[in-house]
Design a protein around this motif. Structure first.
Motif, PDB file in Angstrom:
ATOM      1  N   GLU A 130      -5.589  -6.004   0.710  1.00  7.79           N
ATOM      2  CA  GLU A 130      -5.355  -6.192   2.326  1.00  7.79           C
ATOM      3  C   GLU A 130      -4.042  -6.926   2.428  1.00  7.79           C
ATOM      4  O   GLU A 130      -3.406  -7.742   1.437  1.00  7.79           O
ATOM      5  CB  GLU A 130      -6.316  -7.024   2.722  1.00  7.79           C
ATOM      6  CG  GLU A 130      -7.827  -6.517   2.696  1.00  7.79           C
ATOM      7  CD  GLU A 130      -7.947  -5.646   3.708  1.00  7.79           C
ATOM      8  OE1 GLU A 130      -7.398  -5.715   4.671  1.00  7.79           O
ATOM      9  OE2 GLU A 130      -8.659  -4.525   3.448  1.00  7.79           O
ATOM     10  N   THR A 132      -2.967  -4.989   7.736  1.00 11.25           N
ATOM     11  CA  THR A 132      -3.900  -4.067   7.476  1.00 11.25           C
ATOM     12  C   THR A 132      -5.387  -4.300   8.227  1.00 11.25           C
ATOM     13  O   THR A 132      -6.168  -3.707   8.184  1.00 11.25           O
ATOM     14  CB  THR A 132      -4.176  -3.698   5.945  1.00 11.25           C
ATOM     15  OG1 THR A 132      -4.820  -4.939   5.443  1.00 11.25           O
ATOM     16  CG2 THR A 132      -2.978  -3.298   5.320  1.00 11.25           C
ATOM     17  N   LYS A 147      -1.137   6.304   7.673  1.00 10.42           N
ATOM     18  CA  LYS A 147      -2.469   5.956   7.192  1.00 10.42           C
ATOM     19  C   LYS A 147      -2.624   4.804   6.094  1.00 10.42           C
ATOM     20  O   LYS A 147      -3.439   3.971   6.138  1.00 10.42           O
ATOM     21  CB  LYS A 147      -3.194   7.011   6.913  1.00 10.42           C
ATOM     22  CG  LYS A 147      -3.358   8.063   8.144  1.00 10.42           C
ATOM     23  CD  LYS A 147      -4.052   9.302   7.625  1.00 10.42           C
ATOM     24  CE  LYS A 147      -4.104  10.440   8.743  1.00 10.42           C
ATOM     25  NZ  LYS A 147      -4.743  11.813   8.296  1.00 10.42           N
ATOM     26  N   THR A 148      -1.627   4.540   5.337  1.00 12.81           N
ATOM     27  CA  THR A 148      -1.701   3.856   4.284  1.00 12.81           C
ATOM     28  C   THR A 148      -1.154   2.319   4.608  1.00 12.81           C
ATOM     29  O   THR A 148      -1.900   1.301   3.908  1.00 12.81           O
ATOM     30  CB  THR A 148      -0.658   4.151   2.974  1.00 12.81           C
ATOM     31  OG1 THR A 148       0.521   4.147   3.742  1.00 12.81           O
ATOM     32  CG2 THR A 148      -1.006   5.494   2.542  1.00 12.81           C
ATOM     33  N   GLN A 149      -0.771   1.992   5.774  1.00 11.41           N
ATOM     34  CA  GLN A 149      -0.387   0.778   6.209  1.00 11.41           C
ATOM     35  C   GLN A 149      -1.341  -0.081   7.111  1.00 11.41           C
ATOM     36  O   GLN A 149      -1.126  -1.185   7.002  1.00 11.41           O
ATOM     37  CB  GLN A 149       1.112   1.031   6.872  1.00 11.41           C
ATOM     38  CG  GLN A 149       2.252   1.591   5.868  1.00 11.41           C
ATOM     39  CD  GLN A 149       2.223   1.058   4.471  1.00 11.41           C
ATOM     40  OE1 GLN A 149       2.695  -0.116   4.455  1.00 11.41           O
ATOM     41  NE2 GLN A 149       2.342   1.701   3.364  1.00 11.41           N
ATOM     42  N   LYS A 182     -12.032   2.141   5.153  1.00  8.47           N
ATOM     43  CA  LYS A 182     -12.445   2.740   3.835  1.00  8.47           C
ATOM     44  C   LYS A 182     -11.678   2.484   2.705  1.00  8.47           C
ATOM     45  O   LYS A 182     -11.826   2.927   1.662  1.00  8.47           O
ATOM     46  CB  LYS A 182     -12.756   4.334   4.235  1.00  8.47           C
ATOM     47  CG  LYS A 182     -13.719   4.813   5.315  1.00  8.47           C
ATOM     48  CD  LYS A 182     -13.938   6.262   5.472  1.00  8.47           C
ATOM     49  CE  LYS A 182     -15.001   6.386   6.437  1.00  8.47           C
ATOM     50  NZ  LYS A 182     -14.943   7.952   6.550  1.00  8.47           N
ATOM     51  N   SER A 183     -10.501   1.977   2.902  1.00  8.30           N
ATOM     52  CA  SER A 183      -9.353   1.721   2.034  1.00  8.30           C
ATOM     53  C   SER A 183      -9.889   1.016   0.845  1.00  8.30           C
ATOM     54  O   SER A 183     -10.561  -0.174   1.275  1.00  8.30           O
ATOM     55  CB  SER A 183      -8.072   1.327   2.562  1.00  8.30           C
ATOM     56  OG  SER A 183      -6.932   1.151   1.545  1.00  8.30           O
ATOM     57  N   THR A 184      -9.560   0.882  -0.216  1.00 11.64           N
ATOM     58  CA  THR A 184      -9.684   0.246  -1.412  1.00 11.64           C
ATOM     59  C   THR A 184      -8.687  -0.499  -1.959  1.00 11.64           C
ATOM     60  O   THR A 184      -8.538  -1.271  -3.026  1.00 11.64           O
ATOM     61  CB  THR A 184     -10.371   0.922  -2.658  1.00 11.64           C
ATOM     62  OG1 THR A 184      -9.541   1.945  -3.066  1.00 11.64           O
ATOM     63  CG2 THR A 184     -11.770   1.413  -2.105  1.00 11.64           C
ATOM     64  N   GLU A 185      -7.391  -0.318  -1.202  1.00 10.61           N
ATOM     65  CA  GLU A 185      -6.231  -1.070  -1.474  1.00 10.61           C
ATOM     66  C   GLU A 185      -6.387  -2.454  -1.051  1.00 10.61           C
ATOM     67  O   GLU A 185      -7.087  -2.818  -0.292  1.00 10.61           O
ATOM     68  CB  GLU A 185      -5.006  -0.343  -1.150  1.00 10.61           C
ATOM     69  CG  GLU A 185      -4.842   1.082  -1.613  1.00 10.61           C
ATOM     70  CD  GLU A 185      -3.501   1.702  -1.159  1.00 10.61           C
ATOM     71  OE1 GLU A 185      -2.363   1.345  -1.969  1.00 10.61           O
ATOM     72  OE2 GLU A 185      -3.340   2.461  -0.515  1.00 10.61           O
ATOM     73  N   ARG A 187       0.840  -1.273   0.054  1.00 10.41           N
ATOM     74  CA  ARG A 187       0.072   0.093  -0.138  1.00 10.41           C
ATOM     75  C   ARG A 187       0.896   1.298   0.087  1.00 10.41           C
ATOM     76  O   ARG A 187       1.846   1.219   0.571  1.00 10.41           O
ATOM     77  CB  ARG A 187      -0.936  -0.019   1.438  1.00 10.41           C
ATOM     78  CG  ARG A 187      -1.978  -0.992   1.357  1.00 10.41           C
ATOM     79  CD  ARG A 187      -3.041  -0.589   2.206  1.00 10.41           C
ATOM     80  NE  ARG A 187      -4.112  -1.632   2.464  1.00 10.41           N
ATOM     81  CZ  ARG A 187      -5.289  -1.491   3.130  1.00 10.41           C
ATOM     82  NH1 ARG A 187      -5.037  -0.402   3.878  1.00 10.41           N
ATOM     83  NH2 ARG A 187      -6.370  -1.994   3.091  1.00 10.41           N
ATOM     84  N   GLY A 188       0.234   2.315  -0.492  1.00  8.58           N
ATOM     85  CA  GLY A 188       1.056   3.486  -0.515  1.00  8.58           C
ATOM     86  C   GLY A 188       2.237   3.753  -1.418  1.00  8.58           C
ATOM     87  O   GLY A 188       2.322   2.755  -2.182  1.00  8.58           O
ATOM     88  N   ASP A 201      -7.639   0.320   7.836  1.00  7.41           N
ATOM     89  CA  ASP A 201      -8.775   1.648   7.620  1.00  7.41           C
ATOM     90  C   ASP A 201      -9.870   0.946   6.712  1.00  7.41           C
ATOM     91  O   ASP A 201      -9.693   0.536   5.405  1.00  7.41           O
ATOM     92  CB  ASP A 201      -8.092   2.549   6.510  1.00  7.41           C
ATOM     93  CG  ASP A 201      -8.823   3.622   6.106  1.00  7.41           C
ATOM     94  OD1 ASP A 201      -9.835   3.576   6.352  1.00  7.41           O
ATOM     95  OD2 ASP A 201      -8.138   4.370   5.033  1.00  7.41           O
TER      96      ASP A 201
END
Length: 239
Positions: free
Chosen positions: A192, A196, A180-182, A187-190, A46-47, A185
């Protein structure tokens, strides 16, 4: 810059996850602490490495550390090479810490154990006078930390001592969630990853709580040590 504690992490967020509560506690007690990230974590699912650098800077502000640097080593391919050793030697001689905190001696991510040995070897080399280094054009004096302690990460390594972080767990969690990216979350669409999940986030608390239960405090972080620790007296022990 003379610091009391210099904490190394293979990736941005390693220090927060492994010893963020300890760092927060030391800073609250007036100790000077700095963080050195070996890589930018560019292979993270992510990120991006640019975002993680921003997150690392935000986390450093939360913890109140005096400085944070990134040595831009190759994520996923850490090697115990002369080049990498000397990069770390320069940081040790720059910050002149009494204590170094480093990655777990064994862990799920191969970079963690590699970083543990790399930092340990560099700590020894930093004290050798015939190894000459310079930073920003200035010759560096030799320096060897008095102690190297390894924090605990994914694997359930038995600690050789723990630090009471009962009043600083909230600060640790806040510093971790600056990445926050790691982490968790909803709401994240990235994609798993193992870190995370909500369960992983909750584990930061219940693992600290379990070490606290075993040691008679509310929350604690565990460490292993490379050499036998001598105590002057029993004043620092939580009874």
């Amino acid at each position: 810059m003379k610091t009391d504690i210099l904490a190394f992490g293979a990736h941005p967020d390693d220090v927060e996850l492994g010893c963020g509560g300890t760092i927060a506690k030391l800073v609250s007690e007036g100790k000077t602490c700095a963080i050195i990230d070996l890589t930018k974590g560019e292979l993270g699912t992510r990120g991006t490495d640019e975002i993680r650098l921003e997150e690392a800077a935000q986390s450093a502000k939360i913890l109140g550390v005096a400085a944070r640097e990134n040595l831009a080593m190759k994520d996923g391919f850490l090697v115990n090479s002369e080049e990498y050793q000397l990069r770390i030697v320069k940081m040790i001689r720059k910050y002149r810490p009494e204590i170094v905190l480093a990655n777990a001696i064994d862990d799920r991510h191969p970079d963690h154990a590699k970083a543990a040995k790399l930092v340990s070897d560099a700590c020894f080399l930093a004290g050798l006078r015939k190894i000459q280094t310079s930073l920003d054009g200035e010759f560096q004096e030799v320096w060897r930390p008095k102690q190297i302690f390894h924090y605990i990460q994914w694997k359930d390594i038995k600690p050789e001592f723990v630090i009471d972080i009962s009043e600083h767990l909230d600060k640790k969690l806040e510093a971790c969630m600056a990445f926050k990216t790691q982490f968790y979350d909803p709401k994240s669409t990235e994609p798993e990853t193992p870190i995370t999940s909500k369960d992983f986030y909750e584990s930061l608390t219940y693992r600290a709580q379990d070490l606290g239960r075993l040691s008679g405090v509310t929350y604690a972080e565990g460490f292993t040590t490379e050499k036998l620790i001598a105590m002057k007296n029993f004043d620092g022990i939580v009874l």
